[in-house]
Design an enzyme around this catalytic site. Structure first.
Site, PDB file in Angstrom:
ATOM      1  CG  ASP A  93      -1.869  -1.174   1.292  1.00 55.62           C
ATOM      2  OD1 ASP A  93      -3.080  -0.980   1.228  1.00 55.62           O
ATOM      3  OD2 ASP A  93      -1.379  -2.320   1.397  1.00 55.62           O
ATOM      4  CD  GLU A 119      -7.497   2.766   1.730  1.00 51.66           C
ATOM      5  OE1 GLU A 119      -7.298   2.226   0.622  1.00 51.66           O
ATOM      6  OE2 GLU A 119      -8.221   2.284   2.612  1.00 51.66           O
ATOM      7  CG  ASP A 132      -7.813   1.846  -2.709  1.00 49.04           C
ATOM      8  OD1 ASP A 132      -6.767   1.532  -2.110  1.00 49.04           O
ATOM      9  OD2 ASP A 132      -8.935   1.417  -2.386  1.00 49.04           O
ATOM     10  CB  THR A 191      -5.583  -4.488   1.683  1.00 53.45           C
ATOM     11  OG1 THR A 191      -5.449  -3.168   1.164  1.00 53.45           O
ATOM     12  CG2 THR A 191      -4.275  -4.885   2.332  1.00 53.45           C
ATOM     13  CB  SER A 214     -17.571  -7.661  -1.558  1.00 46.21           C
ATOM     14  OG  SER A 214     -17.387  -6.326  -1.840  1.00 46.21           O
ATOM     15  CG  HIS A 258     -16.261  -5.073   2.417  1.00 48.08           C
ATOM     16  ND1 HIS A 258     -15.037  -5.258   1.835  1.00 48.08           N
ATOM     17  CD2 HIS A 258     -16.025  -4.783   3.730  1.00 48.08           C
ATOM     18  CE1 HIS A 258     -14.079  -5.091   2.753  1.00 48.08           C
ATOM     19  NE2 HIS A 258     -14.650  -4.810   3.900  1.00 48.08           N
ATOM     20  CB  SER A 271     -10.083  -4.907  -5.665  1.00 37.00           C
ATOM     21  OG  SER A 271      -9.993  -5.567  -6.923  1.00 37.00           O
ATOM     22  NE  ARG A 323     -18.451  -1.294  -1.696  1.00 33.95           N
ATOM     23  CZ  ARG A 323     -17.465  -2.180  -1.599  1.00 33.95           C
ATOM     24  NH1 ARG A 323     -17.295  -3.095  -2.517  1.00 33.95           N
ATOM     25  NH2 ARG A 323     -16.638  -2.156  -0.582  1.00 33.95           N
ATOM     26  CE1 TYR A 372     -17.177   1.716   5.213  1.00 39.58           C
ATOM     27  CE2 TYR A 372     -18.287   1.712   3.084  1.00 39.58           C
ATOM     28  CZ  TYR A 372     -17.122   1.709   3.829  1.00 39.58           C
ATOM     29  OH  TYR A 372     -15.898   1.718   3.197  1.00 39.58           O
ATOM     30  CG  ASP A 413     -12.916   1.744  -1.647  1.00 39.39           C
ATOM     31  OD1 ASP A 413     -11.761   1.372  -1.945  1.00 39.39           O
ATOM     32  OD2 ASP A 413     -13.353   1.740  -0.481  1.00 39.39           O
TER      33      ASP A 413
HETATM   34  P1  AMP Z   1     -14.123  -5.099  -1.732  1.00 36.65           P
HETATM   35  O1  AMP Z   1     -12.789  -5.606  -2.164  1.00 36.65           O
HETATM   36  O2  AMP Z   1     -15.042  -4.794  -2.858  1.00 36.65           O
HETATM   37  O3  AMP Z   1     -14.761  -5.957  -0.679  1.00 36.65           O
HETATM   38  O4  AMP Z   1     -13.896  -3.680  -1.110  1.00 36.65           O
HETATM   39  C1  AMP Z   1     -12.778  -3.325  -0.369  1.00 36.65           C
HETATM   40  C2  AMP Z   1     -13.078  -1.978   0.220  1.00 36.65           C
HETATM   41  O5  AMP Z   1     -14.190  -2.081   1.077  1.00 36.65           O
HETATM   42  C3  AMP Z   1     -11.990  -1.424   1.072  1.00 36.65           C
HETATM   43  O6  AMP Z   1     -11.143  -0.622   0.275  1.00 36.65           O
HETATM   44  C4  AMP Z   1     -12.732  -0.589   2.115  1.00 36.65           C
HETATM   45  O7  AMP Z   1     -12.560   0.798   1.852  1.00 36.65           O
HETATM   46  C5  AMP Z   1     -14.188  -0.934   1.900  1.00 36.65           C
HETATM   47  N1  AMP Z   1     -14.990  -1.205   3.091  1.00 36.65           N
HETATM   48  C6  AMP Z   1     -14.584  -1.336   4.369  1.00 36.65           C
HETATM   49  N2  AMP Z   1     -15.653  -1.562   5.194  1.00 36.65           N
HETATM   50  C7  AMP Z   1     -16.750  -1.549   4.425  1.00 36.65           C
HETATM   51  C8  AMP Z   1     -18.160  -1.701   4.675  1.00 36.65           C
HETATM   52  N3  AMP Z   1     -18.622  -1.925   5.905  1.00 36.65           N
HETATM   53  N4  AMP Z   1     -19.017  -1.627   3.633  1.00 36.65           N
HETATM   54  C9  AMP Z   1     -18.558  -1.420   2.389  1.00 36.65           C
HETATM   55  N5  AMP Z   1     -17.235  -1.272   2.079  1.00 36.65           N
HETATM   56  C10 AMP Z   1     -16.338  -1.333   3.082  1.00 36.65           C
HETATM   57 MG    MG Z   2     -10.097   0.167  -1.366  1.00 31.89          MG
END
Ligand code: AMP
Ligand code: MG
Length: 319
Positions: free
Chosen positions: A49, A72, A124, A129, A200, A205, A229, A246, A253, A259
């Site tokens: 990162d 970020e 980002d 990650t 995701s 998420h 991601s 999503r 949130y 993102d």
């Molecule tokens: P993904 O890989 O699509 O699951 O998304 C990763 C991103 O989800 C990270 O970069 C975070 O910024 C974000 N994230 C963290 N917590 C949450 C949440 N509660 N709801 C949605 N996105 C989130």
């Molecule tokens: Mg991200």
């Protein structure tokens, strides 16, 4: 007008080159060792990162007319024990000797406050990650936001289809090319979406159960494509999924701008549609987060209204 278009195209080409260098430097880390460190908010962060943010910020400082980068990561979050590894990796990627102070200064270039700038980059450095650490998908996402509109976007997807680089300019279409063989970029043609949606991997998420009900209502027979991601935006743009859902897992949130900015423009410039789950356009004028939006959907253009209807019918109250 023509010269504004030309200068934005030059910005996009330079942004692609910056992201490519960072992707190569971080892919190397991924295959050797990636230790997770917890930030204050307990989200994981790795040497990758910081490497990617420093490299992209350093490159933008040398090439871009736009000085502000809303990234970020923060220089102050770098653990002291990572200093040596960072200077070695960043120095190798840039072909010069660098010290910790220089790395910190580059990282700090990514700490601009969006409230202070009408035009700014958002980055980002390692999106997904958790995917990066798990051997799943991850992306480097860089976008230029101007007057509240995403003007340019670059998505590096190092583990998708042998490594892909997607890029888009507002009104100029989207291109795709091999990430690890720079220079070859062709117009991105949308496919039909393979009869499935994507979401995701992390159930925290996005609401998987509600998404399954929505997919059934839409008549999607294939299992969802679960990937980390903004590679999900790439999947919609490339026609590997009809939609990226999503769906909020909590009322509180708010999504972070880095993102979604790059992914949004890539999908839109392929002819797709992006909004929040209520059908509102993503509002990039509210700071580091999409304060005026709830969740996100990205769809094939002809399906957008149907997906919104299905979301409304499969309401959160059923959970
Ligand atoms: P993904 O890989 O699509 O699951 O998304 C990763 C991103 O989800 C990270 O970069 C975070 O910024 C974000 N994230 C963290 N917590 C949450 C949440 N509660 N709801 C949605 N996105 C989130
Ligand atoms: Mg991200």
């Amino acid at each position: 007008m023509a010269s504004a278009t030309n200068s934005l195209q030059r910005e996009l080409d330079a942004a692609c080159a910056a992201v490519q260098v960072a992707a190569v430097a971080c892919s190397d880390i991924a295959t050797i060792e990636a230790r997770a460190i917890s930030k204050d908010d307990r989200s994981p962060v790795t040497v990758a990162d910081f490497t990617a943010q420093a490299l992209v910020c350093a490159a933008l400082a040398e090439t871009s007319a736009f000085r502000a980068v809303v990234g970020e990561e923060r220089a102050a979050d770098v653990p002291a024990e990572l200093g040596g590894e960072l200077t070695t990796r960043i120095g190798a990627a840039r072909g010069e000797t660098v010290d910790v102070d220089r790395v910190s200064a580059w990282l700090a270039l990514g700490e601009a406050d969006p409230a202070d700038h009408a035009w700014f980059w958002t980055l980002d450095p390692v999106d997904g990650t958790k995917g990066f650490l798990r051997g799943g998908q991850w992306a480097i996402a860089l976008a230029l936001i101007g007057d509240g509109v995403v003007q340019l976007g670059v998505l590096a997807c190092p583990r998708h289809d042998g490594g892909l680089l997607l890029a888009a300019r507002r009104g100029g279409g989207a291109t795709s090319g091999p990430l690890f063989r720079p220079g070859l970029r062709v117009a991105l043609q949308p496919g039909d979406g393979a009869g499935r949606m994507c979401e995701s991997v992390e159930a925290g998420h996005s609401d998987h159960d509600r998404a399954a009900r929505i997919a059934a209502r839409l008549g999607l027979r294939e299992a969802p494509l679960r990937i980390d991601s903004q590679v999900k935006y790439a999947a919609v743009a490339r026609g590997e999924a009809v939609a990226y859902l999503r769906l909020p897992t909590s009322a509180a949130y708010r999504e972070k701008i880095w993102d979604h900015a790059a992914g949004q423009i890539v999908v839109e410039e392929c002819g797709g549609r992006v909004s929040d789950v209520d059908g509102r356009p993503l509002d990039f004028t509210r700071g580091r987060r999409l304060e005026a939006n709830r969740g996100v959907i990205a769809t094939r253009a002809d399906l957008h209204a149907r997906v919104l209807d299905a979301i409304a019918l499969e309401g959160e109250e059923r959970r």
